[in-house]
Design a protein around this motif. Structure first.
Motif, PDB file in Angstrom:
ATOM      1  N   LYS A   1       0.830  -1.209   0.000  1.00 37.05           N
ATOM      2  CA  LYS A   1       0.000   0.000   0.000  1.00 37.05           C
ATOM      3  C   LYS A   1       0.864   1.257   0.000  1.00 37.05           C
ATOM      4  N   ALA A   2       1.962   1.216   0.744  1.00 40.78           N
ATOM      5  CA  ALA A   2       2.858   2.367   0.786  1.00 40.78           C
ATOM      6  C   ALA A   2       3.482   2.620  -0.588  1.00 40.78           C
ATOM      7  N   TYR A   3       3.873   1.538  -1.261  1.00 38.84           N
ATOM      8  CA  TYR A   3       4.451   1.686  -2.601  1.00 38.84           C
ATOM      9  C   TYR A   3       3.421   2.219  -3.589  1.00 38.84           C
ATOM     10  N   VAL A   4       2.182   1.740  -3.493  1.00 38.85           N
ATOM     11  CA  VAL A   4       1.140   2.238  -4.395  1.00 38.85           C
ATOM     12  C   VAL A   4       0.923   3.730  -4.180  1.00 38.85           C
ATOM     13  N   SER A   5       0.863   4.152  -2.919  1.00 44.55           N
ATOM     14  CA  SER A   5       0.706   5.582  -2.625  1.00 44.55           C
ATOM     15  C   SER A   5       1.872   6.392  -3.177  1.00 44.55           C
ATOM     16  N   ARG A   6       3.076   5.841  -3.040  1.00 42.79           N
ATOM     17  CA  ARG A   6       4.261   6.527  -3.554  1.00 42.79           C
ATOM     18  C   ARG A   6       4.202   6.642  -5.078  1.00 42.79           C
ATOM     19  N   LEU A   7       3.757   5.581  -5.729  1.00 43.68           N
ATOM     20  CA  LEU A   7       3.626   5.612  -7.188  1.00 43.68           C
ATOM     21  C   LEU A   7       2.645   6.688  -7.639  1.00 43.68           C
ATOM     22  N   LEU A   8       1.510   6.769  -6.966  1.00 42.89           N
ATOM     23  CA  LEU A   8       0.511   7.763  -7.335  1.00 42.89           C
ATOM     24  C   LEU A   8       1.074   9.173  -7.205  1.00 42.89           C
ATOM     25  N   THR A   9       1.860   9.406  -6.152  1.00 40.53           N
ATOM     26  CA  THR A   9       2.461  10.724  -5.952  1.00 40.53           C
ATOM     27  C   THR A   9       3.512  11.015  -7.018  1.00 40.53           C
ATOM     28  N   ARG A  10       4.403  10.067  -7.253  1.00 33.85           N
ATOM     29  CA  ARG A  10       5.501  10.281  -8.198  1.00 33.85           C
ATOM     30  C   ARG A  10       5.000  10.425  -9.628  1.00 33.85           C
ATOM     31  N   LEU A  11       3.976   9.653  -9.974  1.00 33.54           N
ATOM     32  CA  LEU A  11       3.466   9.680 -11.349  1.00 33.54           C
ATOM     33  C   LEU A  11       2.341  10.696 -11.530  1.00 33.54           C
TER      34      LEU A  11
END
Length: 229
Positions: free
Chosen positions: A201-211
């Motif tokens: 979940k943390a990685y998904v949130s990070r992806l949404l922010t970065r992309l």
């Protein structure tokens, strides 16, 4: 985010948007009988959606695509531009595949066919409220293949943009992005990549922010644009 597991959690607040009164009534009956959900309002056209969202503060909007004045695509784009938008679950049939893809790119969390069994509708609403995509891997592949095909020869700006964005990720972020592109759930990613669900979940949130994307469905579409799955 609304509670989706019952108990002491707040019920998922649902707004139903469809120009067919029978469809609205059917969905209200299905969802109204579920303890952890509450149908807070209805709208008959996309033009009514902004006021309805302001009045009822839904967690999830069930959004028809084809409506007479403002269609579900325009309404979805308008909602996703809000500071704290509700999740959008598109109602459709497969003969509107191109419109579904546009809705997903606009930020919808997934889609339902109008003949989906009631139990699956309930589960789909729960998943969208929890930030999970409602697209199974098989349906994702069918939808995107049907709409995009192989693509024309020569430079493809969308593919080049997707490759550039994904190329800026770390190796682990890229692995998670590819998993989302395959339609995997958090639990499936956890098992395949040997990380906890919380870490996924943390990685998904990070992806949404970065992309700079709204949800995991848009990450999946970006991976497909890049031709990586």
């Amino acid at each position: 985010m609304a509670g989706v597991t019952g108990g002491d959690a707040a019920p998922v607040r649902v707004l139903i948007v469809d120009d067919d009164a029978l469809v609205r009534a059917g969905l209200s009956m299905i969802l109204g009988g579920v303890p952890d959900m509450r149908v807070v309002g209805e709208a008959a056209d996309g033009a009514e959606v902004p006021a309805a969202v302001a009045a009822y503060a839904p967690d999830v909007v069930l959004m028809d695509i084809r409506m007479p004045r403002v269609d579900g695509l325009a309404a979805t784009e308008a909602l996703r531009a809000l500071p704290r938008p509700p999740e959008v679950l598109v109602l459709t049939t497969f003969d509107a595949d191109d419109q579904v893809l546009r809705a997903l790119r606009a930020g919808a969390g997934g889609f339902l066919l109008k003949d989906t069994p009631p139990a699956e509708i309930v589960q789909a609403v729960r998943r969208v409220a929890a930030g999970e995509a409602t697209l199974s891997p098989a349906v994702t592949r069918k939808l995107i293949t049907h709409v995009t095909g192989a693509g024309p020869a020569g430079p493809d700006p969308r593919r080049e943009r997707a490759l550039r964005l994904l190329g800026g990720l770390t190796e682990r972020e890229r692995e998670v992005a590819l998993a989302l592109g395959r339609g995997w759930t958090n639990a499936e990613i956890s098992g395949e990549l040997f990380m906890s669900v919380a870490t996924v979940k943390a990685y998904v949130s990070r992806l949404l922010t970065r992309l700079e994307l709204n949800n995991r469905v848009q990450v999946a579409l970006l991976v497909h644009d890049a031709g990586l799955v």
